[in-house]
Design a protein around this motif. Structure first.
Motif, PDB file in Angstrom:
ATOM      1  N   PHE A 275     -18.838   0.092  -6.070  1.00  0.00           N
ATOM      2  CA  PHE A 275     -18.823   1.257  -5.177  1.00  0.00           C
ATOM      3  C   PHE A 275     -17.978   2.386  -5.753  1.00  0.00           C
ATOM      4  N   TYR A 276     -16.751   2.076  -6.189  1.00  0.00           N
ATOM      5  CA  TYR A 276     -15.932   3.188  -6.685  1.00  0.00           C
ATOM      6  C   TYR A 276     -16.355   3.652  -8.075  1.00  0.00           C
ATOM      7  N   SER A 279     -19.267   6.040  -7.126  1.00  0.00           N
ATOM      8  CA  SER A 279     -18.738   7.302  -6.592  1.00  0.00           C
ATOM      9  C   SER A 279     -18.112   8.146  -7.677  1.00  0.00           C
ATOM     10  N   PHE A 282     -21.505   9.292  -9.929  1.00  0.00           N
ATOM     11  CA  PHE A 282     -22.735   9.726  -9.274  1.00  0.00           C
ATOM     12  C   PHE A 282     -23.002  11.210  -9.509  1.00  0.00           C
ATOM     13  N   SER A 283     -21.987  12.040  -9.316  1.00  0.00           N
ATOM     14  CA  SER A 283     -22.178  13.481  -9.486  1.00  0.00           C
ATOM     15  C   SER A 283     -22.498  13.837 -10.925  1.00  0.00           C
TER      16      SER A 283
END
Length: 321
Positions: A275-276, A279, A282-283
């Protein structure tokens, strides 16, 4: 510190790890662990700052305590068989896995990049090999520690903004998976270690050029190819399918003999770690356009390191199975 001295201490690191791997009794394993510790401490002093001295003391104390507990347990085990459980605690303390990780994040925060990545990778080999030399009944006692480490590595890394802290908690989680692979196929453990080391080396090459510390500074490269390679390396470290990091976790789940509760803890910890990492990247991955992909060049040293980190473990698996 001059270069010949560094080469001497690097030789001590390598030779002490081979001594642990080839030992047949607890005394030589303890000697290898001690030489490994003493060979690493001088490598901490890259710029001879006060923070490095503080890191050396914070590293020395738990390592010395772990070595003392280990050799004391080995001696007492001649009279009391149940005392060998202290060996497990000693090696978990030297590895810095949860709940014995209190010294690991502060040491990592004070190190330069080169000794930090040595601590993340090579310094894990000797204690894990020492745990693998224990009896199967004692190795089963390590499985709850593996699950706790995987969970804590996922929880601790969620709110981190410093790159080293992020890699530190990721390392705690990966060490849990390595401990889980000890209770299974030994070849899977070795290939997992190699995979983890190669991915970290490819990330180290990028970080050493810019000395980045925060999330915003991490993807500060102007070249789209370097951004893409770094993002793929981080996602592979997080275990995103179908990258090699996910394949290694899948092999551990297939061959480990841990209970379903331990496996569930490992999976939950891996999902939180992923998850981290998602995050974080992702961008960056969304910023790629078709023009950037056509301009992608894969002839750099970083691209070769990424290729090796993703392909070499798969080639080893095919050769053994």
């Amino acid at each position: 510190m001059k270069s010949p001295s560094k080469l001497l201490f690097v030789f001590l690191l390598v030779s002490s790890t081979y001594l642990v791997a080839s030992s047949s009794n607890w005394l030589t394993i303890w000697m290898g662990l001690e030489i490994n510790m003493l060979g690493y401490i001088p490598l901490i002093f890259m710029k001879e700052t006060t923070s490095e001295s503080e890191a050396a003391v914070k590293y020395l104390i738990p390592q010395s305590v772990g070595s003392t507990i280990f050799i004391s347990s080995a001696i007492i085990s001649n009279y009391f068989n149940n005392s060998q459980i202290l060996m497990v605690i000693a090696m978990c303390l030297k590895l810095g896995v949860a709940p014995f990780h209190f010294w690991f994040p502060p040491v990592m925060a004070s190190l330069q990049l080169a000794p930090a990545f040595i601590l993340l990778t090579w310094q894990k080999i000797a204690p894990i090999l020492a745990i693998g030399a224990l009896s199967p009944s004692l190795i089963k006692l390590v499985m709850p520690v593996a699950a706790i480490s995987a969970l804590w590595g996922g929880i601790g890394g969620i709110n981190q903004t410093d790159i080293r802290s992020l890699l530190t908690y990721s390392s705690i989680g990966h060490t849990g998976w390595m401990l889980a692979s000890v209770n299974g196929n030994y070849i899977i453990l070795l290939v997992y270690l190699l995979t983890y080391m190669l991915i970290n080396i490819s990330i180290y090459v990028f970080l050493s050029k810019n000395n980045n510390k925060s999330h915003k500074q991490l993807f500060s490269f102007k070249e789209p190819s370097k951004l893409f390679i770094l993002a793929i390396s981080l996602l592979s470290l997080g275990g995103l399918p179908p990258l090699v990091g996910f394949i290694m976790k899948l092999l551990v789940l297939m061959f480990t003999q841990a209970s379903i509760v331990i496996i569930f803890g490992l999976i939950i910890g891996a999902l939180m770690s992923l998850f981290y990492y998602l995050s974080l990247t992702f961008s960056v991955l969304l910023s790629f356009t078709k023009i950037h992909l056509t301009e992608f060049k894969s002839t750099s040293k970083e691209s070769i390191l990424l290729f090796l980190s993703q392909i070499t473990p798969l080639a080893m698996i095919l050769s053994f199975f």
